[in-house]
Design an enzyme around this catalytic site. Structure first.
Site, PDB file in Angstrom:
ATOM      1  N   ASN A   1     -12.394  -3.108   0.658  1.00 19.69           N
ATOM      2  CA  ASN A   1     -11.328  -3.197   1.648  1.00 19.69           C
ATOM      3  C   ASN A   1     -11.900  -2.907   3.032  1.00 19.69           C
ATOM      4  OD1 ASN A   1      -8.486  -3.130   2.667  1.00 19.69           O
ATOM      5  ND2 ASN A   1      -9.067  -1.021   3.145  1.00 19.69           N
ATOM      6  N   GLU A   2     -12.052  -3.922   3.806  1.00 16.69           N
ATOM      7  CA  GLU A   2     -12.576  -3.850   5.180  1.00 16.69           C
ATOM      8  C   GLU A   2     -13.661  -2.778   5.322  1.00 16.69           C
ATOM      9  OE1 GLU A   2      -8.836  -3.169   7.505  1.00 16.69           O
ATOM     10  OE2 GLU A   2      -9.545  -1.108   7.718  1.00 16.69           O
TER      11      GLU A   2
ATOM     12  N   GLU B   1       0.857  -1.187   0.000  1.00 22.43           N
ATOM     13  CA  GLU B   1       0.000   0.000   0.000  1.00 22.43           C
ATOM     14  C   GLU B   1       0.886   1.227   0.000  1.00 22.43           C
ATOM     15  OE1 GLU B   1      -2.756   0.536   3.316  1.00 22.43           O
ATOM     16  OE2 GLU B   1      -3.774   2.066   2.142  1.00 22.43           O
TER      17      GLU B   1
ATOM     18  N   CYS C   1      -6.501   1.017   2.620  1.00 22.98           N
ATOM     19  CA  CYS C   1      -7.435   2.136   2.509  1.00 22.98           C
ATOM     20  C   CYS C   1      -7.225   2.940   1.233  1.00 22.98           C
ATOM     21  CB  CYS C   1      -7.312   3.034   3.738  1.00 22.98           C
ATOM     22  SG  CYS C   1      -7.970   2.266   5.207  1.00 22.98           S
TER      23      CYS C   1
END
Ligand code: AHR
Length: 864
Positions: free
Chosen positions: A592-593, A263, A465
């Site tokens: 994503n989560e 990321e 994120c």
């Protein structure tokens, strides 16, 4: 008021029907339950409970324990639960409605059957009143309607009605005397609190108590640290262990088990893995990148002037590309001065190395302008220099190669016009020719190699994120990250800096191929991060459904870009970028989560079904929230089960104690349901150091992950990279600065698992001389075999302060050697510098070995 109270009584009896059946021999059949919020100065907001037999003596269930918290708003303190109002519904659920903050025209709702497990939260908008405060919810048996009355802006009163807390009537103004708030104040040990009182069956309270006590018990267990080992294991002598490996019940396990999570956080991409040496090369830095908190973070950041006869401004008229609007206009009154870029805290240069310099430029004066392009060290010694000429009056790419005559840790780049005049410049780039595998627009060789050395089976990118972004405008859109670098669309990085997109989808795919890892792109599920600052319609928001077809098409196009024939539109672009062969994309993560909300579900389902139908060969990986339990985890799994999602992405960052005591986490998973990609995990200590203690707890857990390699298909530690001085998150697997790569102890655990992966798992019976739970949980083994090499690999973790004298019984395995390589990673738990040491050991069908205190041992041996 009357209606409300009668509802409460009915509910008390209803509750006994579905609450856990506790035998109340001495306890009352029913008690009063006080549901309240604690003021901000006491704790983070949340719904708390206290009970009483007589409404006089109250017993809080945990002094400061929330059973549900609001998930609306940005991380941390912005997640407010203001004046929650709890009501027992006619549907067997408790419903809670609360205000989010003083400004929003939204409110929140969640429901629960038992007050312990709460369903998804929704954040409906109100049409009137502008703001929403102090809600009161009432239920009318005749109409089956719930009425929510609230105080809006200007102290006006409103009501809305709903049948199901899914759709709501529009708001209607009411007179102040129609608003009755039964919320009362009660004094508890920590102070005075406001909430509602209900009479409930004792079993309801018993269950709340049990839940509270279980959480406390687990917290104590999971809080165990090696620093208490002296007391915990006082008097403990060395342990004897027998590990009996069973070759008859071998099970196949995933051959993709250990990969990496990349990321762009902590300057992992720009200033990190992406080898570009010029910071803010395109003059696109923006105050908004840092939410206008840093006045220096603007289009001139990292640029300065030397000399007084030169000036520069930033313009946007007629840019190189519409995606890249800002460029510099350099005006030279008298030659001698220069426009200077200071890189990412200096430009590291190696003597003898060659650097590709390029920029886009156009002259505004009638004559061509020549410039000296120089690398200058901190003592003002020129260590590389070339002359270039800008002759075009329209944007043109101008290039040269600089060869360094000396090394420098923190050089800077000078663009020195040799004549008076003015010119525009943009996309100023300096790349070492020695990138990883020599790729143009490539990766920093030492960092890329350190990742390759992990032998990851896959690379997840571009986040985290970053993949779903901060608000809809910040979603990571893959199409904006391919093609010539000047046409890529830079954007704010939600970690508070800037993304050039120089490291884009092509480069990610190329890197995967270069290191033999499969690509695992993660695409937003049509919603941004639930912790976003922006978004609309709740902090999560969502792409309007009438634009979702286009979003789905982007995903189809990505698959075509990766795998399509070069005759296809997107395959052709891949070929044009230099890669006619497909990249062999097999997996795509969607989401994503995320908060598993109605907004999320609608979009995820649409994407999932569309991809499944058009590209059945692609495995879509769903998402189940940011934790290993709780609402999003449960809702995410329910959704996955309902839709038949083949794999889900789980995330959790936990204490070493959690990893020690949850080695059976996946042993409990149903093998007929979705497979698991453990996409983000790491062991976190207070202070977030990365040391032998965290690394060994991860190693221990990885032995359990291998054992569960039939249901856990992939895992990746997170995050991967962090530039010293630029971290937003700790710990990370690899730290670096401009000169050095600094792997953590955890890196070596990942590497040993990566290098010693297997395709078959051989169950092992462990027999220890101590049966104490704290001891047995700290010794782990995983035995795997690589079916190609026929190598048998034994991985043992000893997280105890004493030696484990081990006997290995490897009957019927067909050992083909008497000598094996043994690798040991050991150190004091606080050691951040421990490194694995290799040696040879003697092996046979039954052999002994000592596992040192606080160690991870890998024995690799040949079998027939
Ligand atoms: O790994 C760092 C962050 O942790 C990721 O971006 C996010 O998915 C998680 O919350």
């Amino acid at each position: 008021m009357k209606t409300i109270l009668s509802t409460f009584v009915c509910f008390a009896f209803f509750q006994t029907g579905f609450a856990i059946n506790t035998v109340a021999l001495k306890e009352p059949d029913s008690v009063f339950l006080f549901a309240y919020n604690s003021p901000e100065n006491i704790s983070r907001d949340g719904l708390h409970f206290a009970w009483s037999r007589d409404k006089k003596n109250w017993f809080p269930i945990g002094d400061d324990f929330s059973f549900v918290r609001s998930d609306y708003g940005r991380w941390g303190k912005e997640k407010r639960m203001m004046s929650p109002f709890l009501i027992p519904g006619h549907d067997g659920q408790w419903h809670c409605v609360w205000a989010l903050n003083k400004e929003e025209n939204l409110f929140a709702h969640a429901s629960s059957v038992d007050l312990v497990r709460w369903g998804r939260q929704s954040y409906p908008a109100i049409q009137q009143g502008q703001t929403f405060a102090d809600p009161v919810v009432q239920y009318d048996h005749k109409t089956n309607l719930y009425t929510i009355t609230y105080i809006g802006a200007g102290k006006k009163y409103f009501e809305i009605t709903t049948l199901d807390f899914k759709s709501y009537s529009s708001a209607r103004e009411i007179s102040p005397d129609q608003y009755h708030n039964p919320t009362i104040s009660i004094t508890l040990s920590l102070g005075e609190f406001r909430g509602q009182i209900y009479r409930v069956a004792w079993s309801v309270v018993a269950q709340l108590n049990t839940n509270y006590e279980t959480v406390q018990y687990k917290q104590a267990l999971h809080g165990e640290r090696t620093q208490q080992d002296n007391q915990r294991f006082a008097g403990l002598k060395d342990i004897d262990a027998t590990f009996t490996v069973n070759n008859s019940e071998v099970k196949p396990i995933s051959d993709l088990l250990v990969g990496v999570f990349f990321e762009d956080i902590n300057y992992a991409a720009d200033g990190g893995l992406y080898a570009e040496l010029i910071q803010n090369r395109d003059f696109e830095y923006d105050l908004d990148d840092k939410e206008r908190r840093d006045a220096t973070w603007h289009s001139k950041h990292s640029w300065k002037l030397s000399g007084s006869e030169i000036s520069f401004s930033v313009d946007t008229i007629n840019p190189v590309h519409a995606n890249n609007r800002h460029y510099a206009v350099v005006v030279t009154r008298k030659p001698g001065g220069a426009l200077v870029n200071t890189g990412y805290n200096g430009i590291p240069i190696k003597a003898g190395a060659r650097y590709d310099f390029s920029f886009f430029a156009k002259r505004f004066t009638s004559k061509s302008i020549s410039l000296l392009i120089r690398l200058v060290d901190k003592n003002n010694v020129v260590i590389a220099q070339e002359k270039i000429t800008v002759s075009a009056s329209e944007w043109k790419n101008v290039k040269t190669v600089l060869t360094a005559t000396a090394s420098a840790d923190d050089a800077h780049l000078e663009l020195q016009p040799l004549s008076a005049g003015s010119l525009a410049i943009d996309v100023v780039s300096l790349f070492p020719q020695q990138t990883f595998k020599g790729r143009k627009n490539g990766l920093r060789a030492d960092l890329a190699q350190s990742i390759a050395d992990l032998h990851p089976r896959f690379i997840r990118f571009p986040g985290g994120c970053v993949a779903h972004g901060d608000g809809l405008d910040n979603l990571y859109r893959w199409k904006k990250t391919i093609g010539p670098i000047e046409s890529r669309k830079p954007q704010r990085n939600l970690w508070g800096y800037h993304q050039t997109a120089g490291l884009g989808y092509f480069e990610y795919f190329q890197y995967c191929e270069d290191i033999g890892a499969i690509p695992l792109p993660v695409i937003a599920a049509g919603v941004p991060c639930q912790n976003s600052a922006t978004g609309g319609g709740g902090q999560q928001g969502g792409i309007p459904m009438n634009e979702m077809d286009e979003f789905v098409q982007d995903i189809f196009d990505l698959i075509e870009y990766a795998n399509g024939d070069i005759k296809t539109t997107w395959g052709k672009l891949r070929a044009a970028a230099g890669h006619p062969k497909p990249f062999n994309l097999k997996y795509i993560g969607i989401g994503n989560e995320d908060l598993i909300s109605d907004v999320f579900e609608e979009r995820f389902e649409m994407i999932f079904n569309a991809v499944k139908q058009k590209y059945p060969e692609i495995t879509v990986i769903g998402t189940v929230g940011p934790a290993h339990e709780g609402t999003d985890y449960e809702e995410g799994w329910t959704l996955a089960n309902n839709l038949g999602v083949p794999m889900v992405d789980e995330h959790y960052y936990e204490s070493p104690g959690w990893f020690i005591y949850n080695q059976d986490y996946y042993d409990k998973y149903d093998r007929s349901k979705s497979k698991v990609y453990l996409g983000e995990y790491a062991s976190h200590l207070p202070g977030r150091s990365s040391n032998v203690e965290t690394a060994l707890s991860e190693a221990l857990y990885l032995t359990a992950l291998e054992r569960n390699g039939d249901v856990v298909s992939m895992t990746s530690y997170a995050p991967l990279l962090a530039k010293e001085g630029n971290t937003q998150w700790n710990p990370n697997l690899i730290y670096f600065n401009n000169q050095e790569v600094k792997p953590t102890v955890g890196y070596f655990v990942q590497k040993l698992f990566g290098l010693n992966a297997g395709t078959e798992y051989l169950p092992t019976v462990i027999s220890l001389s101590s049966k104490a739970n704290a001891v047995t949980k700290r010794v782990g083994i995983s035995v795997v075999r690589d079916s190609k090499s026929r190598d048998l690999i034994l991985k043992m973790v000893n997280l105890l302060p004493v030696q484990v004298h081990s006997t290995f019984e490897l009957k019927d395995i067909g050992i083909a050697t008497t000598s094996a390589v043994v690798t040991v990673l050991q150190g004091d738990p606080t050691d951040e510098k421990a490194r694995p040491v290799e040696s040879l050991c003697t092996v046979s069908e039954k052999f002994t070995s000592v596992l040192p205190p606080y160690s991870f041992t890998v024995i690799r041996l040949k079998t027939k």
